[in-house]
Design an enzyme around this catalytic site. Sequence first.
Site, mmCIF file in Angstrom:
data_model
loop_
_atom_site.group_PDB
_atom_site.id
_atom_site.type_symbol
_atom_site.label_atom_id
_atom_site.label_comp_id
_atom_site.label_asym_id
_atom_site.label_seq_id
_atom_site.Cartn_x
_atom_site.Cartn_y
_atom_site.Cartn_z
ATOM 1 N N HIS A 52 28.148 -74.591 -6.558
ATOM 2 C CA HIS A 52 29.759 -74.958 -6.538
ATOM 3 C C HIS A 52 30.486 -73.422 -6.539
ATOM 4 O O HIS A 52 30.118 -72.793 -7.318
ATOM 5 C CB HIS A 52 29.614 -75.538 -8.161
ATOM 6 C CG HIS A 52 31.379 -75.795 -8.727
ATOM 7 N ND1 HIS A 52 31.655 -76.160 -9.777
ATOM 8 C CD2 HIS A 52 32.363 -75.952 -7.794
ATOM 9 C CE1 HIS A 52 32.861 -76.296 -9.881
ATOM 10 N NE2 HIS A 52 33.368 -76.413 -8.597
ATOM 11 N N MET A 60 36.199 -82.597 -11.681
ATOM 12 C CA MET A 60 36.266 -81.414 -12.691
ATOM 13 C C MET A 60 36.911 -81.888 -13.858
ATOM 14 O O MET A 60 37.902 -82.381 -14.051
ATOM 15 C CB MET A 60 36.904 -80.213 -12.334
ATOM 16 C CG MET A 60 36.462 -79.289 -11.225
ATOM 17 S SD MET A 60 34.864 -78.725 -11.620
ATOM 18 C CE MET A 60 34.900 -77.824 -13.063
ATOM 19 N N MET A 120 31.574 -67.798 -8.970
ATOM 20 C CA MET A 120 32.898 -67.421 -9.386
ATOM 21 C C MET A 120 33.188 -66.106 -9.103
ATOM 22 O O MET A 120 32.675 -65.239 -9.114
ATOM 23 C CB MET A 120 33.144 -67.562 -10.933
ATOM 24 C CG MET A 120 33.002 -68.956 -11.458
ATOM 25 S SD MET A 120 33.367 -69.124 -13.277
ATOM 26 C CE MET A 120 32.631 -70.666 -13.660
ATOM 27 N N ASP A 149 31.574 -82.540 -13.901
ATOM 28 C CA ASP A 149 31.430 -81.166 -14.375
ATOM 29 C C ASP A 149 32.246 -80.623 -15.627
ATOM 30 O O ASP A 149 33.407 -80.409 -15.073
ATOM 31 C CB ASP A 149 31.439 -80.259 -13.134
ATOM 32 C CG ASP A 149 31.087 -78.981 -13.397
ATOM 33 O OD1 ASP A 149 30.522 -78.434 -14.165
ATOM 34 O OD2 ASP A 149 31.005 -77.913 -12.209
ATOM 35 N N HIS A 189 22.581 -76.811 -10.711
ATOM 36 C CA HIS A 189 23.915 -76.665 -10.313
ATOM 37 C C HIS A 189 24.219 -74.940 -10.697
ATOM 38 O O HIS A 189 24.017 -74.620 -11.635
ATOM 39 C CB HIS A 189 24.796 -77.336 -11.263
ATOM 40 C CG HIS A 189 26.210 -77.469 -11.067
ATOM 41 N ND1 HIS A 189 26.708 -78.066 -10.080
ATOM 42 C CD2 HIS A 189 27.300 -76.793 -11.723
ATOM 43 C CE1 HIS A 189 28.117 -77.847 -10.010
ATOM 44 N NE2 HIS A 189 28.386 -76.905 -10.902
ATOM 45 N N MET A 206 33.341 -71.916 -6.527
ATOM 46 C CA MET A 206 34.591 -71.433 -7.246
ATOM 47 C C MET A 206 35.308 -70.080 -6.711
ATOM 48 O O MET A 206 35.299 -69.148 -7.473
ATOM 49 C CB MET A 206 34.755 -71.548 -8.484
ATOM 50 C CG MET A 206 34.642 -73.036 -8.995
ATOM 51 S SD MET A 206 33.956 -73.206 -10.764
ATOM 52 C CE MET A 206 32.361 -72.691 -10.652
ATOM 53 N N SER A 216 23.885 -76.727 -15.548
ATOM 54 C CA SER A 216 24.530 -75.679 -14.938
ATOM 55 C C SER A 216 24.001 -74.252 -15.498
ATOM 56 O O SER A 216 23.696 -74.177 -16.688
ATOM 57 C CB SER A 216 25.834 -75.864 -15.332
ATOM 58 O OG SER A 216 26.551 -74.354 -15.159
ATOM 59 N N ASP A 270 26.885 -72.262 -10.337
ATOM 60 C CA ASP A 270 28.447 -71.878 -10.272
ATOM 61 C C ASP A 270 28.645 -70.473 -9.946
ATOM 62 O O ASP A 270 28.335 -69.479 -10.726
ATOM 63 C CB ASP A 270 28.995 -72.032 -11.810
ATOM 64 C CG ASP A 270 28.954 -73.543 -12.119
ATOM 65 O OD1 ASP A 270 29.556 -74.455 -11.577
ATOM 66 O OD2 ASP A 270 28.470 -73.940 -13.252
HETATM 67 C C1 DX5 Z 1 33.036 -74.642 -14.929
HETATM 68 C C2 DX5 Z 1 31.537 -74.895 -14.366
HETATM 69 C C3 DX5 Z 1 30.713 -75.715 -14.885
HETATM 70 C C4 DX5 Z 1 30.113 -75.432 -16.507
HETATM 71 C C5 DX5 Z 1 30.116 -76.490 -17.226
HETATM 72 O O1 DX5 Z 1 33.851 -73.825 -14.183
HETATM 73 O O2 DX5 Z 1 32.049 -75.539 -12.841
HETATM 74 O O3 DX5 Z 1 29.787 -75.898 -14.080
HETATM 75 O O4 DX5 Z 1 29.216 -74.533 -16.389
HETATM 76 O O5 DX5 Z 1 29.701 -76.047 -18.530
HETATM 77 P P1 DX5 Z 1 29.674 -76.965 -19.735
HETATM 78 O O6 DX5 Z 1 28.852 -77.920 -19.412
HETATM 79 O O7 DX5 Z 1 29.280 -76.155 -20.843
HETATM 80 O O8 DX5 Z 1 31.053 -77.405 -20.023
HETATM 81 ZN ZN ZN Z 2 30.333 -76.218 -11.639
#
Ligand code: DX5
Ligand code: ZN
Length: 218
Positions: A64, A138, A35, A176, A31, A66, A6, A33
């Site tokens: 991903h 998750m 948001m 994740d 990956h 969010m 990620s 993310d």
């Molecule tokens: C959290 C994300 C993850 C995050 C994971 O909302 O979806 O992908 O980056 O990070 P780590 O591996 O640091 O928990």
């Molecule tokens: Zn993620």
Amino acid sequence: MIIAPSILSMDFSKTNESMDQINATPVEWIHFDVMDGHFVPNITFGQDILRGISQLTDSLMDVHLMIDDPIKYTQSFIDNGAQQVTVHIECFESLDQLREFVRSVKDQGVMVGLTSKPKTPIDWILELIDEVDTILVMSVEPGFGGQSFMYEQLDEVRTIDAHRKEVGSKVLIQIDGGINDQTAALALEAGVDVLVAGSFIFKGNIKENVDKLWNQSL
Ligand code: DX5
Ligand code: ZN
């Protein structure tokens, strides 16, 4: 086993160097993310950054989302390099609406993943197991990297794994949040195929940390 770093935890002042290091490992997916500050209490990056990063790697761009409104924005992520789009079922009004969305993305030859926040029931996900490529479990509340692994989410992995065996589905199970060399071993044992890891990979030596995850599958 597939490793999906990620890039949320990447040092963006060293983007090229970090991506070169990732590309020299057995990593197959990146990956990404997204948001929006509404669906989760944090804001990250969007389509332009996706396009830039996708030009720095041959790995599959695993996006991903969010965000509150995945229906509105998915096409623009696909147009900018998303090869898999994973959406939260909480963002859909009905199972029918979700199914229609999944089919519209699959029709374009793009992979689809379904996910949910840890406390959301996964009935809709199991219902669509034959239509999607990946189910993302998750193992933290989405929103931030660097949180602790929620061990109880291994039960969700086991439920999905049992269900896919029962119905003969080839869906991939991805996990994740809070993944390190120890939690990775537990996740793989429970039935996970794809490990997302952010802070574990990027805080420290990238190659060594990917190797530590990779060794868990040997
Ligand atoms: C959290 C994300 C993850 C995050 C994971 O909302 O979806 O992908 O980056 O990070 P780590 O591996 O640091 O928990
Ligand atoms: Zn993620």
